[in-house]
Design a protein around this motif. Structure first.
Motif, PDB file in Angstrom:
ATOM      1  N   ASP A  25       0.809  -1.226   0.000  1.00  0.00           N
ATOM      2  CA  ASP A  25       0.000   0.000   0.000  1.00  0.00           C
ATOM      3  C   ASP A  25       0.840   1.273   0.000  1.00  0.00           C
ATOM      4  O   ASP A  25       0.378   2.322  -0.456  1.00  0.00           O
ATOM      5  N   ASN A  26       2.063   1.207   0.535  1.00  0.00           N
ATOM      6  CA  ASN A  26       2.834   2.426   0.779  1.00  0.00           C
ATOM      7  C   ASN A  26       4.093   2.595  -0.059  1.00  0.00           C
ATOM      8  O   ASN A  26       4.785   3.610   0.067  1.00  0.00           O
ATOM      9  N   VAL A  27       4.421   1.632  -0.902  1.00  0.00           N
ATOM     10  CA  VAL A  27       5.617   1.758  -1.749  1.00  0.00           C
ATOM     11  C   VAL A  27       5.269   2.565  -3.004  1.00  0.00           C
ATOM     12  O   VAL A  27       4.245   2.326  -3.647  1.00  0.00           O
ATOM     13  N   TYR A  28       6.120   3.501  -3.339  1.00  0.00           N
ATOM     14  CA  TYR A  28       5.916   4.336  -4.523  1.00  0.00           C
ATOM     15  C   TYR A  28       6.030   3.493  -5.785  1.00  0.00           C
ATOM     16  O   TYR A  28       6.959   2.709  -5.950  1.00  0.00           O
ATOM     17  N   VAL A  29       5.065   3.684  -6.670  1.00  0.00           N
ATOM     18  CA  VAL A  29       5.084   3.023  -7.975  1.00  0.00           C
ATOM     19  C   VAL A  29       5.080   4.112  -9.042  1.00  0.00           C
ATOM     20  O   VAL A  29       4.181   4.970  -9.056  1.00  0.00           O
ATOM     21  N   ALA A  30       6.075   4.096  -9.896  1.00  0.00           N
ATOM     22  CA  ALA A  30       6.174   5.114 -10.934  1.00  0.00           C
ATOM     23  C   ALA A  30       4.997   5.025 -11.877  1.00  0.00           C
ATOM     24  O   ALA A  30       4.593   3.920 -12.285  1.00  0.00           O
ATOM     25  N   PRO A  31       4.393   6.155 -12.236  1.00  0.00           N
ATOM     26  CA  PRO A  31       3.258   6.126 -13.163  1.00  0.00           C
ATOM     27  C   PRO A  31       3.663   5.629 -14.534  1.00  0.00           C
ATOM     28  O   PRO A  31       4.792   5.872 -14.977  1.00  0.00           O
ATOM     29  N   VAL A  32       2.772   4.907 -15.172  1.00  0.00           N
ATOM     30  CA  VAL A  32       3.045   4.386 -16.512  1.00  0.00           C
ATOM     31  C   VAL A  32       2.806   5.494 -17.522  1.00  0.00           C
ATOM     32  O   VAL A  32       1.732   6.101 -17.563  1.00  0.00           O
ATOM     33  N   ILE A  33       3.819   5.782 -18.328  1.00  0.00           N
ATOM     34  CA  ILE A  33       3.716   6.832 -19.344  1.00  0.00           C
ATOM     35  C   ILE A  33       3.320   6.176 -20.671  1.00  0.00           C
ATOM     36  O   ILE A  33       4.045   5.309 -21.181  1.00  0.00           O
ATOM     37  N   PRO A  34       2.152   6.564 -21.217  1.00  0.00           N
ATOM     38  CA  PRO A  34       1.696   5.928 -22.469  1.00  0.00           C
ATOM     39  C   PRO A  34       2.571   6.300 -23.662  1.00  0.00           C
ATOM     40  O   PRO A  34       3.251   7.272 -23.687  1.00  0.00           O
TER      41      PRO A  34
END
Length: 198
Positions: free
Chosen positions: A189-198
């Protein structure tokens, strides 16, 4: 061969089959100021974290690496007025991209970190335990050495308790009511996940 039930000293007892060969298998780090110190709860004379809470919207970061690149240390420092512990956290990043470079620069600019270390007992029992370094005062960067010749180009980053701000305990054991299951759910729940860039 030692008797598993023999007391070593006081309440310290030897655990059957235990061989102290702990290593850090995984590591996560976060900004110390992102901890909600009011909501976070401790027990056992503050040696155990029962509830760990971050401030709203804050995340921690996974430190990619392996058990040879992660090191966490704790040492007692006896002072003139009180005793305290100095925590030292060492990490050899496998890769430093834009985001990793920015995190390092934040440290160089004075930010403090705390780290969560997944400790694995490599003895007979194969136990897993999570320990937290820098929870009370955070750790500041003391070393960032880069070598293009070593291991095809690596950096060694070391953070440590700031002088004069020793923590009250050694690395804190993270042991919520639900045990490992609760910890792994918290990390998801708390680990940063980089946003997926289309």
């Amino acid at each position: 061969m030692a008797d598993c039930n023999t007391e070593m000293a006081g309440e310290f007892t030897e655990k059957c089959g235990y061989r102290p060969k702990q290593g850090v298998a995984e590591k996560w780090y976060g900004n110390w100021k992102d901890i909600d110190s009011v909501a976070t709860q401790m027990a056992n004379r503050n040696t155990k974290v029962s509830v760990l809470v971050l401030k709203a919207g804050k995340k921690i970061f996974k430190a990619a690496g392996n058990d040879k690149s992660h090191i966490a240390k704790s040492a007692l420092a006896v002072g003139d007025f009180s005793n305290g512990y100095i925590h030292t956290d060492e990490y050899v990043p496998i890769y430093i991209g834009e985001n990793e470079a920015e995190r390092i620069q934040e440290l160089a600019d004075g930010a403090r970190v705390f780290t969560i270390n997944k400790m694995i007992d490599k003895g007979i029992n194969g136990e897993i335990q999570y320990r937290i370094a820098g929870l009370e005062s955070g750790m500041v960067i003391t070393n960032d050495d880069f070598s293009s010749a070593e291991n095809s180009g690596t950096s060694k980053i070391i953070c440590a308790t700031k002088e004069g701000e020793e923590e009250a305990t050694r690395l804190k054991i993270w042991n919520p009511a639900g045990g490992i299951v609760d910890i792994e759910a918290w990390l998801d729940d708390n680990v940063y996940v980089a946003p997926v860039i289309p």
